[in-house]
Design an enzyme around this catalytic site. Structure first.
Site, PDB file in Angstrom:
ATOM      1  CE  LYS A   1      -0.970  -0.233   5.071  1.00  0.00           C
ATOM      2  NZ  LYS A   1      -1.439  -0.803   6.222  1.00  0.00           N
TER       3      LYS A   1
ATOM      4  NE  ARG B   1      -6.784  -1.123  11.659  1.00  0.00           N
ATOM      5  CZ  ARG B   1      -5.125  -0.970  10.904  1.00  0.00           C
ATOM      6  NH1 ARG B   1      -4.788   0.234  11.043  1.00  0.00           N
ATOM      7  NH2 ARG B   1      -5.608  -1.823  10.527  1.00  0.00           N
TER       8      ARG B   1
END
Ligand SMILES: *Cc1c(COP(=O)(O)O)cnc(C)c1O
Length: 597
Positions: free
Chosen positions: A36, A131
């Site tokens: 990414k 998260r």
């Protein structure tokens, strides 16, 4: 025009991946390479695959789509849970996704069934970082609901730590993940091939030998690309932290006071800068890059005597007081960058991306192996009509073969009477070799490329160029664009000339790969060149253009294999006219200069 440039050294990324994969494999752990930070660059992904990663992982579907289109064959993993709007594309572009919502998983199952595939998921468990993930206490209940969903296969569980809550991976919390995996496999009598124990932050446990047994997968990004902290010291020592170099132009170089003068107020970002009271005039540089492209805090000048002072949106100020007048207007300054600056530079359209991979040219005395793709006797026809002599004249021996693998000592030369889109060229390079392709052909669209690409060489489509295509429509061009294939039409060659176009062709095909395959369809040549009495072949490449292109390619030393298509069958070329042309073209590709008359 070139502005700031980020140079990506793919060899260093490949080495980093290999070091981390080997260290992990030694403990029974597989690695997914996370792409990414480089916007899903297929070249970076391929470097990671050469280094041995088991999957390529990315948080964005756009990035995975780009990698999939390029033709990479390892499984692709989506590591941010898909949104409900992305379900169909998730099935299309990802083989595996990380998930934490039952509703999403149900939708994925439905879409997978529609496409007639099975989609693999890894269920994320929250181990305290808060998260993504279900709470550990819910795990068995959620798994009980996932297992009956058709179209979905639960292949593992995973956890992500240290990203928002700052909770570190520890023996305790990762042992808990292993415990949950064991409970699931026992309760439901299923296998869980993946127990994914986190990201770069889990490497300290690997290095100290305290990774709980049962963790068999990690998803590594920052450590592979930049050896970024918290990569532990032992591994850090073995890794390159300089795979990326940012280069920016000097647009001003002057000695100036160290304190601004005039009425003091806020700067462009609403801050009130403070300065030393003592004024020491010093040489400073302005570079044409700014906060729009990078975060200046993340830049370290490679020359330790330079210091980043500050930046506005488009200007970066560098103190060059210790370097005399070494750095001048028109020169450049190089920086290494951190993860934050890398993310910004890779996403900034103003920063040019340049990929390098030290390419090894084939051996000077490699063997050219001629292979007939049909039983047309083309190979022996060419050998009988001067190819053997032409090749030995430039140092290559020439033999006929059944099939050949492209390595540095063998250069396959496939021959076919059919044009490229109707031939199947079974290129096999050595494992860990990636090739681009330059295809000289009068016809070519994306469907043809996709259907032949698999055989062509498992090539990088972003490194594929079609040259000489006639009658290409805007739609053709757009479809090729979407896959990153460069199209150079015969009209463009007419208008700009081969010499002007070839540098772009070579950069597109040869950047960041180990070499290129060159294909040449004979029917792209203007019929008059070969004395063919056939008006359908008028308006193609001239003799000079074909040889010029071949010479440009030869100068790069990139050619690893060649194929020639639409060659006239041996019995319709009794005089060997076409053979002579093919011989000359191959000789130009491999380094013989055409005598300039
Ligand atoms: C970004 C990310 C990773 C990779 O993290 P690094 O610290 O770069 O190794 C792994 N897993 C998930 C879910 C991520 O979002």
């Amino acid at each position: 025009m070139t502005g700031p440039t980020i140079t990506v050294d793919l060899r260093r990324i490949e080495q980093n991946a290999r070091v981390l994969v080997e260290a992990s494999n030694a403990k029974g752990i597989e690695v997914a390479g996370v792409s990414k930070s480089t916007c899903g660059s297929p070249k970076v992904a391929r470097a990671m695959v050469r280094g041995g990663v088991a999957q390529i992982a990315d948080s964005r579907l756009d990035n995975l789509a780009r990698i999939r289109r390029d033709g990479i064959t390892v499984p692709l993993m989506l590591i941010r849970a898909p949104s409900l709007n992305e379900i169909d594309d998730t099935i299309r572009y990802a083989d595996i996704s990380l998930n934490s919502e039952l509703t999403t998983i149900v939708a994925l199952g439905r879409a997978a069934l529609t496409r007639g595939v099975i989609h693999d998921i890894v269920l994320m468990i929250d181990l305290g970082d808060l998260r993504e993930g279900i709470l550990p206490a819910e795990a068995l209940d959620v798994v009980a609901e996932i297992l009956p969903i058709e179209g979905i296969r639960l292949i593992g569980i995973g956890a992500n730590l240290a990203c928002v809550g700052g909770i570190q991976p520890t023996v305790d919390n990762l042992s808990n993940l292993v415990y949950i995996a064991d409970e699931i496999t026992k309760r439901f009598s299923i296998e869980l091939p993946i127990v994914s124990g986190g990201n770069t932050f889990s490497l300290p446990l690997l290095e100290t030998g305290t990774m709980p047994e049962g963790i068999n997968h990690l998803r590594l990004g920052a450590s592979i690309v930049l050896a970024e902290s918290p990569t532990p010291p032992g591994l850090y020592e073995l890794l390159n932290s300089d795979a990326f170099t940012l280069t920016a132009d000097i647009i001003e170089a002057k000695v100036k006071p160290s304190r601004p003068y005039g009425v003091s107020g806020e700067d462009a970002f609403g801050r009130r800068p403070v300065f030393d009271n003592e004024d020491k005039p010093s040489r400073r540089l302005i570079l044409s890059i700014g906060r729009e492209d990078i975060s200046p805090e993340g830049l370290t000048p490679i020359d330790p005597r330079l210091k980043v002072m500050s930046a506005s949106s488009d200007h970066l100020l560098v103190d060059a007081g210790e370097t005399g007048d070494e750095y001048r207007l028109g020169g450049t300054v190089d920086f290494t960058i951190d993860y934050g600056a890398l993310l910004m530079a890779m996403t900034s359209p103003y920063v040019e991306k340049r990929y390098v991979l030290g390419t090894e040219p084939i051996d000077a005395n490699a063997t050219v192996e001629l292979i007939d793709l049909e039983t047309t006797g083309l190979a022996s026809h060419l050998l009988d009509h001067g190819l053997r002599e032409d090749m030995s004249g430039i140092g290559f021996s020439c033999i006929q073969a059944e099939n050949a693998a492209a390595d540095l000592t063998t250069l396959p030369l496939w021959l076919a009477t059919e044009a490229w889109q109707n031939t199947r060229i079974p290129i096999a390079t050595e494992p860990g070799t990636d090739l681009g392709a330059i295809i000289f052909a009068s016809h070519g669209d994306i469907e043809q490329l996709l259907s032949s690409a698999a055989d062509l060489h498992g090539p990088s489509l972003e490194n594929t160029v079609l040259v000489g295509v006639k009658n290409a429509t805007v739609d053709h061009k757009r479809a090729l664009d979407e896959y990153g294939v460069l199209l150079v039409t015969i009209d463009e060659i007419d208008r700009h000339g081969m010499a002007a176009l070839m540098p772009r062709v070579l950069a597109a095909a040869g950047q960041g790969v180990n070499g290129v395959h060159v294909h040449f369809d004979m029917d792209i040549i203007d019929g008059r060149v070969l004395g063919v009495d056939d008006t359908t072949h008028l308006g193609g490449l001239t003799f000079r253009e074909a040889h010029l292109a071949a010479e440009f390619i030869s100068e790069t030393g990139l050619t690893r294999s060649i194929s020639i298509g639409s060659v006239a069958a041996a019995d319709s070329d009794p005089l060997g006219r076409q053979a002579t042309f093919v011989d000359g073209l191959v000789a130009s590709l491999l380094g013989r200069k055409v005598v300039k008359a």
